[in-house]
Write a protein that holds these residues in place. Structure first.
Motif, PDB file in Angstrom:
ATOM      1  N   THR A   1       0.836  -1.199   0.000  1.00 39.67           N
ATOM      2  CA  THR A   1       0.000   0.000   0.000  1.00 39.67           C
ATOM      3  C   THR A   1       0.872   1.251   0.000  1.00 39.67           C
ATOM      4  O   THR A   1       0.650   2.196  -0.774  1.00 39.67           O
ATOM      5  CB  THR A   1      -0.911  -0.018   1.244  1.00 39.67           C
ATOM      6  OG1 THR A   1      -1.707  -1.198   1.195  1.00 39.67           O
ATOM      7  CG2 THR A   1      -1.821   1.197   1.276  1.00 39.67           C
ATOM      8  N   MET A   2       1.870   1.232   0.855  1.00 36.88           N
ATOM      9  CA  MET A   2       2.788   2.358   0.969  1.00 36.88           C
ATOM     10  C   MET A   2       3.481   2.632  -0.365  1.00 36.88           C
ATOM     11  O   MET A   2       3.577   3.776  -0.809  1.00 36.88           O
ATOM     12  CB  MET A   2       3.833   1.965   2.017  1.00 36.88           C
ATOM     13  CG  MET A   2       4.323   3.067   2.873  1.00 36.88           C
ATOM     14  SD  MET A   2       5.310   2.329   4.212  1.00 36.88           S
ATOM     15  CE  MET A   2       4.034   2.004   5.393  1.00 36.88           C
TER      16      MET A   2
ATOM     17  N   GLU B   1      -9.630   1.350   6.573  1.00 34.83           N
ATOM     18  CA  GLU B   1      -9.034   2.312   7.506  1.00 34.83           C
ATOM     19  C   GLU B   1      -7.513   2.334   7.378  1.00 34.83           C
ATOM     20  O   GLU B   1      -6.885   3.392   7.404  1.00 34.83           O
ATOM     21  CB  GLU B   1      -9.388   1.943   8.958  1.00 34.83           C
ATOM     22  CG  GLU B   1     -10.809   2.239   9.387  1.00 34.83           C
ATOM     23  CD  GLU B   1     -11.199   1.558  10.713  1.00 34.83           C
ATOM     24  OE1 GLU B   1     -12.291   1.862  11.215  1.00 34.83           O
ATOM     25  OE2 GLU B   1     -10.416   0.722  11.220  1.00 34.83           O
ATOM     26  N   LEU B   2      -6.942   1.146   7.227  1.00 28.29           N
ATOM     27  CA  LEU B   2      -5.485   1.033   7.114  1.00 28.29           C
ATOM     28  C   LEU B   2      -4.986   1.773   5.888  1.00 28.29           C
ATOM     29  O   LEU B   2      -4.031   2.559   5.960  1.00 28.29           O
ATOM     30  CB  LEU B   2      -5.085  -0.446   7.033  1.00 28.29           C
ATOM     31  CG  LEU B   2      -3.605  -0.722   6.813  1.00 28.29           C
ATOM     32  CD1 LEU B   2      -2.786  -0.326   8.025  1.00 28.29           C
ATOM     33  CD2 LEU B   2      -3.381  -2.191   6.480  1.00 28.29           C
ATOM     34  N   VAL B   3      -5.660   1.544   4.756  1.00 35.85           N
ATOM     35  CA  VAL B   3      -5.239   2.173   3.503  1.00 35.85           C
ATOM     36  C   VAL B   3      -5.386   3.690   3.608  1.00 35.85           C
ATOM     37  O   VAL B   3      -4.514   4.450   3.174  1.00 35.85           O
ATOM     38  CB  VAL B   3      -6.060   1.593   2.330  1.00 35.85           C
ATOM     39  CG1 VAL B   3      -5.952   2.460   1.100  1.00 35.85           C
ATOM     40  CG2 VAL B   3      -5.602   0.164   2.039  1.00 35.85           C
ATOM     41  N   ARG B   4      -6.460   4.139   4.232  1.00 38.40           N
ATOM     42  CA  ARG B   4      -6.669   5.595   4.393  1.00 38.40           C
ATOM     43  C   ARG B   4      -5.607   6.209   5.293  1.00 38.40           C
ATOM     44  O   ARG B   4      -5.109   7.296   5.048  1.00 38.40           O
ATOM     45  CB  ARG B   4      -8.065   5.850   4.958  1.00 38.40           C
ATOM     46  CG  ARG B   4      -9.124   5.618   3.889  1.00 38.40           C
ATOM     47  CD  ARG B   4     -10.494   6.086   4.341  1.00 38.40           C
ATOM     48  NE  ARG B   4     -11.426   6.031   3.213  1.00 38.40           N
ATOM     49  CZ  ARG B   4     -12.715   5.703   3.316  1.00 38.40           C
ATOM     50  NH1 ARG B   4     -13.242   5.423   4.505  1.00 38.40           N
ATOM     51  NH2 ARG B   4     -13.495   5.691   2.256  1.00 38.40           N
ATOM     52  N   LEU B   5      -5.252   5.465   6.351  1.00 36.66           N
ATOM     53  CA  LEU B   5      -4.263   5.966   7.303  1.00 36.66           C
ATOM     54  C   LEU B   5      -2.882   6.045   6.659  1.00 36.66           C
ATOM     55  O   LEU B   5      -2.165   7.045   6.805  1.00 36.66           O
ATOM     56  CB  LEU B   5      -4.242   5.027   8.524  1.00 36.66           C
ATOM     57  CG  LEU B   5      -3.476   5.456   9.767  1.00 36.66           C
ATOM     58  CD1 LEU B   5      -3.879   6.849  10.234  1.00 36.66           C
ATOM     59  CD2 LEU B   5      -3.722   4.435  10.892  1.00 36.66           C
ATOM     60  N   VAL B   6      -2.529   5.007   5.916  1.00 34.63           N
ATOM     61  CA  VAL B   6      -1.223   5.013   5.231  1.00 34.63           C
ATOM     62  C   VAL B   6      -1.175   6.164   4.232  1.00 34.63           C
ATOM     63  O   VAL B   6      -0.178   6.904   4.152  1.00 34.63           O
ATOM     64  CB  VAL B   6      -0.966   3.658   4.526  1.00 34.63           C
ATOM     65  CG1 VAL B   6       0.233   3.749   3.599  1.00 34.63           C
ATOM     66  CG2 VAL B   6      -0.767   2.549   5.551  1.00 34.63           C
TER      67      VAL B   6
ATOM     68  N   ALA C   1      -7.409   7.983  -4.226  1.00 38.59           N
ATOM     69  CA  ALA C   1      -8.388   7.187  -3.465  1.00 38.59           C
ATOM     70  C   ALA C   1      -8.147   5.709  -3.736  1.00 38.59           C
ATOM     71  O   ALA C   1      -7.641   5.336  -4.791  1.00 38.59           O
ATOM     72  CB  ALA C   1      -9.800   7.582  -3.886  1.00 38.59           C
ATOM     73  N   PRO C   2      -8.482   4.868  -2.773  1.00 40.24           N
ATOM     74  CA  PRO C   2      -8.237   3.447  -2.980  1.00 40.24           C
ATOM     75  C   PRO C   2      -9.103   2.841  -4.072  1.00 40.24           C
ATOM     76  O   PRO C   2     -10.174   3.343  -4.388  1.00 40.24           O
ATOM     77  CB  PRO C   2      -8.576   2.824  -1.613  1.00 40.24           C
ATOM     78  CG  PRO C   2      -9.425   3.814  -0.920  1.00 40.24           C
ATOM     79  CD  PRO C   2      -9.032   5.160  -1.436  1.00 40.24           C
ATOM     80  N   GLU C   3      -8.600   1.789  -4.644  1.00 47.39           N
ATOM     81  CA  GLU C   3      -9.298   1.046  -5.685  1.00 47.39           C
ATOM     82  C   GLU C   3      -9.823  -0.242  -5.036  1.00 47.39           C
ATOM     83  O   GLU C   3      -9.073  -0.961  -4.382  1.00 47.39           O
ATOM     84  CB  GLU C   3      -8.273   0.702  -6.769  1.00 47.39           C
ATOM     85  CG  GLU C   3      -8.781  -0.119  -7.928  1.00 47.39           C
ATOM     86  CD  GLU C   3      -7.614  -0.519  -8.858  1.00 47.39           C
ATOM     87  OE1 GLU C   3      -7.913  -0.950  -9.977  1.00 47.39           O
ATOM     88  OE2 GLU C   3      -6.453  -0.406  -8.450  1.00 47.39           O
ATOM     89  N   PHE C   4     -11.109  -0.505  -5.221  1.00 44.49           N
ATOM     90  CA  PHE C   4     -11.696  -1.724  -4.640  1.00 44.49           C
ATOM     91  C   PHE C   4     -11.608  -2.836  -5.674  1.00 44.49           C
ATOM     92  O   PHE C   4     -12.146  -2.706  -6.770  1.00 44.49           O
ATOM     93  CB  PHE C   4     -13.148  -1.470  -4.222  1.00 44.49           C
ATOM     94  CG  PHE C   4     -13.253  -0.516  -3.063  1.00 44.49           C
ATOM     95  CD1 PHE C   4     -13.350  -0.997  -1.761  1.00 44.49           C
ATOM     96  CD2 PHE C   4     -13.203   0.869  -3.264  1.00 44.49           C
ATOM     97  CE1 PHE C   4     -13.419  -0.121  -0.683  1.00 44.49           C
ATOM     98  CE2 PHE C   4     -13.267   1.745  -2.183  1.00 44.49           C
ATOM     99  CZ  PHE C   4     -13.381   1.251  -0.900  1.00 44.49           C
ATOM    100  N   VAL C   5     -10.941  -3.915  -5.328  1.00 40.69           N
ATOM    101  CA  VAL C   5     -10.739  -4.989  -6.307  1.00 40.69           C
ATOM    102  C   VAL C   5     -11.214  -6.318  -5.737  1.00 40.69           C
ATOM    103  O   VAL C   5     -11.323  -6.496  -4.524  1.00 40.69           O
ATOM    104  CB  VAL C   5      -9.252  -5.110  -6.720  1.00 40.69           C
ATOM    105  CG1 VAL C   5      -8.796  -3.852  -7.429  1.00 40.69           C
ATOM    106  CG2 VAL C   5      -8.375  -5.418  -5.519  1.00 40.69           C
ATOM    107  N   GLY C   6     -11.466  -7.265  -6.665  1.00 37.17           N
ATOM    108  CA  GLY C   6     -11.833  -8.617  -6.248  1.00 37.17           C
ATOM    109  C   GLY C   6     -10.589  -9.376  -5.854  1.00 37.17           C
ATOM    110  O   GLY C   6      -9.491  -8.827  -5.796  1.00 37.17           O
ATOM    111  N   ASN C   7     -10.768 -10.636  -5.625  1.00 32.38           N
ATOM    112  CA  ASN C   7      -9.630 -11.460  -5.250  1.00 32.38           C
ATOM    113  C   ASN C   7      -8.736 -11.672  -6.463  1.00 32.38           C
ATOM    114  O   ASN C   7      -9.196 -11.976  -7.544  1.00 32.38           O
ATOM    115  CB  ASN C   7     -10.137 -12.817  -4.736  1.00 32.38           C
ATOM    116  CG  ASN C   7      -9.062 -13.517  -3.953  1.00 32.38           C
ATOM    117  OD1 ASN C   7      -7.958 -13.712  -4.446  1.00 32.38           O
ATOM    118  ND2 ASN C   7      -9.370 -13.873  -2.723  1.00 32.38           N
ATOM    119  N   ASP C   8      -7.437 -11.501  -6.292  1.00 32.42           N
ATOM    120  CA  ASP C   8      -6.508 -11.621  -7.412  1.00 32.42           C
ATOM    121  C   ASP C   8      -5.833 -12.991  -7.471  1.00 32.42           C
ATOM    122  O   ASP C   8      -4.908 -13.199  -8.238  1.00 32.42           O
ATOM    123  CB  ASP C   8      -5.458 -10.515  -7.356  1.00 32.42           C
ATOM    124  CG  ASP C   8      -4.645 -10.602  -6.070  1.00 32.42           C
ATOM    125  OD1 ASP C   8      -4.959 -11.471  -5.235  1.00 32.42           O
ATOM    126  OD2 ASP C   8      -3.711  -9.808  -5.916  1.00 32.42           O
TER     127      ASP C   8
END
Lengths: 336, 336
Positions: free
Chosen positions: B209-210, B266-271, B280-287
């Motif tokens: 994420t970082m 929350e983790l992604v927003r905090l990072v 903004a984060p991207e919402f994805v299915g299982n890869d």
């Protein structure tokens, strides 16, 4: 492609075969036309007594060998259509020797699976255990295949045994994923029946009770006798092993338990009755031995085995105990 | 007799020491006056980078060795008052090499305990894991030390890892029963912090994420982002290890988790916030990657660790992530 392996005309290897379940399954496979059944055993726990009745069978072969020596497995599994992996330390031997027990129950399974990969064995049946649900008060109600592993407060050796069986199952799943190894895991209940051995803590309780009744001593009931046991008759398990090979099922784990659970008090009363009567049971506290006490009342559900491999247990405790007692009486008469 | 082992003036060995937790714990023990801290590592997963900051310390010693070679453990633990056993395969490496992973996580622990028996090491601290509660939808609510092991549907390697940690814990219990070996089991949450490695599936998610945020790419959230994680900051764990040696507690297993769980969103927003902003984060299915998804919302309760060894986590996710980001920025600047 179906994962079905017909019995007739095929060669099968039973690892840990010189045992109660091994010898009964060998008989079952031979009766259904197996071209050859090989019993592979190091005789650490196996015995000639367990297989004496089969030893002159023309299609039965006995091979001394050890699951820890992969070279021996590579040789014995050549040309086998199916392998039944029974070799294992149980809780009492795991307590005495956890190094050996974890080797056999984990590395032994890896060795068997690797030999099956090399020799393209079509199907593996792995003998797991209801020990994968653990011990203690959390083990109550219907135990189904998704029930988690409870371990809080159980003796270390019992948890080591249960966890080693969980690992064995997962090694099968991993083999299916990595090289398409077909397999069925059967989670055996405690086995009892003719040629009963003295290894398993719970099965031993039947024999101890029988011996006490025969000697005219009161059989012992621990606690208030309400503790549940759920046994399975060895002939039913032999049939389950055969049907696991024959069925189209693969990559599954199912319970194989007897028709009904029983409380220890009911068990003691039934054994006393079938043995022709005897003194009333004695209620005693814990004697400090490793006893795998379950907490509450439970039933090990076997309905998934019916759906998956078409198997349902047939032999009731009454009938199975009757056969066990008749065998022991005949056996002692022969020895005497 | 108290099982307390004071740090000052004593010699400690950290097996698997060239690691995130090993190096932080070495620093903690040295700061508290340890006479010597030995980092024992085969550098299969350990790295010089993890311990570079300690290498000139006059009371730190680095020994190359392998938990599978008991002779090396017998030598390195001579004169040690305490041994911290960290060496382990985690889920991703267990998937690649289950033979090596089960060796290290099971036989490795047996070897360490045997060396401690021979050399009369006063206390062992064993790094277990919240993986002993398993995976999947059953893992929900408060996870306390008696929570069973859920495995239905989880990837084989994850179950192998969790079961191998359950076995490691029981080997410690068995050693306590058989020869009075004092020990404390700490069930680590996923660790993060400065000198973060790329091994653990969950911790890796923080780094990924970082990295994405730094490159101006949208960080990825799997599913709806409501999935819980409960991390622990490496400095808090180093303190827990030290306090486990110092405390009078023995024959116990306790959770060591951070102050609060966090959802992945929350983790992604905090990072993103701590990294100075980003897309903004991207919402994805299982890869299809091995991701250890928990089902419901959960919290790993650490209150028992407070009662038993007096430890409470101190570093919040916000503060821990701030330190991790500062370290990575400084590190990359130094490398660039």
């Amino acid at each position: 492609m179906s994962a079905s392996v017909p019995i007739a005309g095929n060669r099968f290897v039973i690892i840990g075969g010189a045992s109660l379940v091994g010898s009964a399954t060998a008989g079952e496979l031979l009766d259904h036309g197996a071209a050859e059944v090989v019993l592979f055993d190091n005789f650490a726990f196996g015995s000639n007594a367990a297989i004496a009745h089969l030893q002159d069978h023309p299609r039965l072969k006995l091979v001394r060998g050890d699951v820890m020596r992969i070279a021996e497995l590579l040789r014995v599994t050549e040309g086998a259509a199916g392998v039944l992996q029974l070799a294992a330390y149980m809780t009492l031997s795991m307590d005495r020797d956890p190094w050996g027990g974890l080797d056999v129950n984990i590395r032994g399974v890896q060795n068997v699976l690797e030999a099956c990969r090399v020799n393209k064995v079509r199907k593996v049946v792995f003998a797991s255990s209801n020990a994968t649900y653990g011990y203690g008060p959390g083990v109550a109600g219907e135990l189904v295949e998704s029930t988690p592993f409870h371990s809080m407060g159980a003796p270390p050796a019992a948890i080591l045994y249960g966890a080693s069986k969980i690992i064995g199952e997962q090694l099968c799943r991993d083999a299916f994923r990595k090289w398409g190894q077909d397999y069925v895991v059967l989670r055996y209940s405690t086995v009892y029946g003719e040629r009963q051995h003295y290894r398993a803590a719970n099965a031993l309780y039947i024999i101890e009770t029988m011996d006490k009744v025969r000697r005219g001593e009161p059989p012992q009931v621990f606690g208030d006798g309400s503790e549940t046991k759920h046994f399975v008759y060895v002939g039913d398990l032999a049939r389950a092993n055969r049907m696991a090979f024959e069925s189209a099922a693969t990559d599954v784990a199912v319970n194989t338990s007897g028709p009904e659970p029983i409380t220890t008090l009911e068990l003691v009363r039934l054994v006393t009755e079938l043995a022709g009567g005897g003194p009333a049971p004695e209620f005693v506290g814990n004697d400090g031995k490793v006893r795998l006490t379950s907490g509450g009342a439970f039933r090990i559900a076997h309905e998934e085995a019916a759906r998956t491999i078409g198997w349902t247990p047939e032999v009731t405790m009454r009938e199975g105990l009757r056969r066990l007692i008749a065998w022991r009486d005949g056996n002692e008469a022969a020895a005497g």
